[in-house]
Write a protein that holds these residues in place. Structure first.
Motif, PDB file in Angstrom:
ATOM      1  N   HIS A  36       0.820  -1.207   0.000  1.00 39.94           N
ATOM      2  CA  HIS A  36       0.000   0.000   0.000  1.00 39.94           C
ATOM      3  C   HIS A  36       0.857   1.261   0.000  1.00 39.94           C
ATOM      4  O   HIS A  36       2.055   1.238   0.318  1.00 39.94           O
ATOM      5  N   GLY A  37       0.217   2.381  -0.322  1.00 40.91           N
ATOM      6  CA  GLY A  37       0.879   3.674  -0.340  1.00 40.91           C
ATOM      7  C   GLY A  37       0.597   4.492   0.906  1.00 40.91           C
ATOM      8  O   GLY A  37       0.331   3.966   1.981  1.00 40.91           O
ATOM      9  N   LEU A  46      -2.488  -1.093   5.383  1.00 40.33           N
ATOM     10  CA  LEU A  46      -2.821  -2.034   4.310  1.00 40.33           C
ATOM     11  C   LEU A  46      -4.307  -2.113   3.981  1.00 40.33           C
ATOM     12  O   LEU A  46      -4.682  -2.690   2.953  1.00 40.33           O
ATOM     13  N   THR A  47      -5.163  -1.553   4.825  1.00 39.19           N
ATOM     14  CA  THR A  47      -6.589  -1.552   4.486  1.00 39.19           C
ATOM     15  C   THR A  47      -6.873  -0.737   3.228  1.00 39.19           C
ATOM     16  O   THR A  47      -7.931  -0.900   2.618  1.00 39.19           O
ATOM     17  N   THR A  51     -10.099  -3.523  -0.862  1.00 43.49           N
ATOM     18  CA  THR A  51     -11.054  -3.686  -1.966  1.00 43.49           C
ATOM     19  C   THR A  51     -10.372  -4.316  -3.173  1.00 43.49           C
ATOM     20  O   THR A  51     -10.926  -5.201  -3.839  1.00 43.49           O
ATOM     21  N   LEU A  52      -9.155  -3.865  -3.456  1.00 48.42           N
ATOM     22  CA  LEU A  52      -8.399  -4.444  -4.569  1.00 48.42           C
ATOM     23  C   LEU A  52      -8.068  -5.909  -4.288  1.00 48.42           C
ATOM     24  O   LEU A  52      -8.159  -6.764  -5.190  1.00 48.42           O
ATOM     25  N   THR A  53      -7.709  -6.207  -3.046  1.00 51.34           N
ATOM     26  CA  THR A  53      -7.437  -7.589  -2.657  1.00 51.34           C
ATOM     27  C   THR A  53      -8.646  -8.472  -2.908  1.00 51.34           C
ATOM     28  O   THR A  53      -8.524  -9.584  -3.465  1.00 51.34           O
ATOM     29  N   ILE A  66       0.746  -6.876   2.497  1.00 49.59           N
ATOM     30  CA  ILE A  66       1.734  -6.714   3.575  1.00 49.59           C
ATOM     31  C   ILE A  66       1.681  -5.330   4.225  1.00 49.59           C
ATOM     32  O   ILE A  66       1.379  -4.327   3.592  1.00 49.59           O
ATOM     33  N   GLU A  67       2.006  -5.336   5.496  1.00 52.73           N
ATOM     34  CA  GLU A  67       2.249  -4.098   6.236  1.00 52.73           C
ATOM     35  C   GLU A  67       3.748  -3.965   6.432  1.00 52.73           C
ATOM     36  O   GLU A  67       4.492  -4.954   6.301  1.00 52.73           O
ATOM     37  N   TYR A  68       4.188  -2.773   6.763  1.00 49.08           N
ATOM     38  CA  TYR A  68       5.610  -2.514   6.967  1.00 49.08           C
ATOM     39  C   TYR A  68       5.738  -1.307   7.887  1.00 49.08           C
ATOM     40  O   TYR A  68       4.790  -0.536   8.065  1.00 49.08           O
ATOM     41  N   ARG A  69       6.912  -1.150   8.481  1.00 50.36           N
ATOM     42  CA  ARG A  69       7.130  -0.017   9.373  1.00 50.36           C
ATOM     43  C   ARG A  69       7.156   1.274   8.555  1.00 50.36           C
ATOM     44  O   ARG A  69       7.859   1.375   7.548  1.00 50.36           O
ATOM     45  N   ARG A  70       6.356   2.247   9.028  1.00 50.77           N
ATOM     46  CA  ARG A  70       6.237   3.519   8.319  1.00 50.77           C
ATOM     47  C   ARG A  70       6.754   4.665   9.175  1.00 50.77           C
ATOM     48  O   ARG A  70       6.975   4.490  10.380  1.00 50.77           O
TER      49      ARG A  70
END
Length: 265
Positions: A36-37, A46-47, A51-53, A66-70
Motif C-alpha cells: 500500500h501507499g 494495508l486496508t 477492496t483491490l485484494t 503486507i504491512e511494513y514499518r512507516r
C-alpha cells in the motif's frame, strides 16, 4: 469461503500481512504481494488495498497484503522500511510450507509509495549495487513481474517537487535527510537509479493524478526501455491517483488484462 489470515513475518508490530486465498480451490495459486501507499507515513495502512485484494481473490489470485514499518514507527525509514518489504516477500517461502501458494509465480504490486517499494524490491533481486552493505537485505523470491500503480519511482524528483512547492517532503523523513546530504542513500533507494531490473514491469499512471506526476512515470519508463527492460506503460487520460486501486475502474481492467498477458508470455 475466502480465507484471510493475519500472519507475522517479523517481531515488530507492523511486520505482518494478511494472506487472502480465493474461494476457488486449486493446488497452487499465483500469488500477488500487494504494497500500500500513503507516502510511507504511519497514517496509512494495508486496508487501503482491501477492496483491490477482494477483487484479485475473485479472479483466482492469492494475495499477500503486507504491512511494513512507516514513518513515525521505531526502525522505519532507510533501510528498515525497505528491509521489511524484502522480508515480507521472502516470507512466501515459509508460507508455501503451509498454504497453496506458487513461489514460482509471484507478482509484486504496489501503489504510490508502495509502488516505489515494489519497484525497489524487484530491482533488488538482481542488482548487485547494494551488496556492499550488510544492512540491506536481499530478495530471494524471484517475481514474475512487478506492477507499479502511480509509483514514486524517482525519489530525488519527488523531493524536489515538494521543495519547489514549499512543502516538507515525506521523502526527507523516509531517507533521514535530503539529496544534498544523503546522496548515496538516495541513489540506493530510488528505483530510477538502480535500473535495469530485467524483470517485466507494468507501469500504470492516471493523467489526472494530483499526487504523482505522470512525467515521473514516463521518465522512468523511458530509461528502463533504453536499458532493455520489458515495460508496458498504461497511461489513462481520465484516471486519478486512487482509480488505479479501484477494481471497478476502466484503468484497472486494462491493468488486469496486461497482467494476464504478461503471465502468458
Amino acid at each position: 469461503m475466502i480465507v484471510s489470515k493475519k500472519i507475522y513475518y517479523g517481531k515488530a508490530p507492523s511486520q505482518f500481512g494478511f494472506l487472502n486465498l480465493p474461494q476457488e480451490k486449486r493446488d497452487k495459486y499465483t500469488t500477488i504481494v500487494t504494497i500500500h501507499g500513503g507516502f510511507w507515513q504511519s497514517f496509512a495502512d494495508l486496508t487501503q488495498l482491501q477492496t483491490l485484494t477482494n477483487g484479485l481473490n475473485q479472479r483466482g489470485y492469492a494475495v499477500w497484503n503486507i504491512e511494513y514499518r512507516r514513518i513515525g514507527e521505531t526502525g522505519a525509514g532507510w533501510p528498515g522500511t525497505f528491509n521489511d518489504v524484502i522480508d515480507a516477500i521472502n516470507f512466501l517461502t515459509e508460507l508455501a510450507h503451509s498454504w497453496p501458494i506458487d513461489k514460482q509465480s509471484v507478482i509484486i504490486l504496489g501503489h504510490s509509495a508502495g509502488g516505489h517499494l515494489a519497484l525497489w524490491a524487484g530491482l533488488r533481486y538482481r542488482n548487485q549495487a547494494l551488496d556492499h552493505s550488510d544492512n540491506i537485505h536481499r530478495l530471494s523470491v524471484k517475481p514474475r513481474m512487478v506492477v507499479s500503480l502511480a509509483a514514486v519511482s524517482i525519489l530525488e524528483d519527488a523531493w524536489q517537487r515538494d521543495t519547489v512547492l514549499g512543502k516538507h517532503s515525506p521523502v526527507t523523513d523516509l531517507m533521514g535527510g535530503t539529496p544534498l546530504n544523503k546522496n548515496v542513500d538516495y541513489q540506493s533507494a530510488s528505483p530510477f537509479d538502480l535500473l535495469p531490473m530485467q524483470i517485466p514491469q507494468i507501469l500504470v499512471q492516471g493523467l489526472k493524478d494530483d499526487y504523482v506526476p505522470s512525467g515521473m512515470t514516463i521518465k522512468y519508463a523511458e530509461k528502463a526501455e533504453k536499458l532493455h527492460d520489458h515495460i508496458e506503460l498504461i497511461l489513462d487520460p481520465d484516471a486519478d491517483h486512487f482509480d488505479l486501486i479501484n477494481p471497478h475502474t476502466r484503468v484497472w481492467q486494462k491493468t488486469i488484462v496486461a497482467m494476464k498477458e504478461t503471465l502468458k508470455a
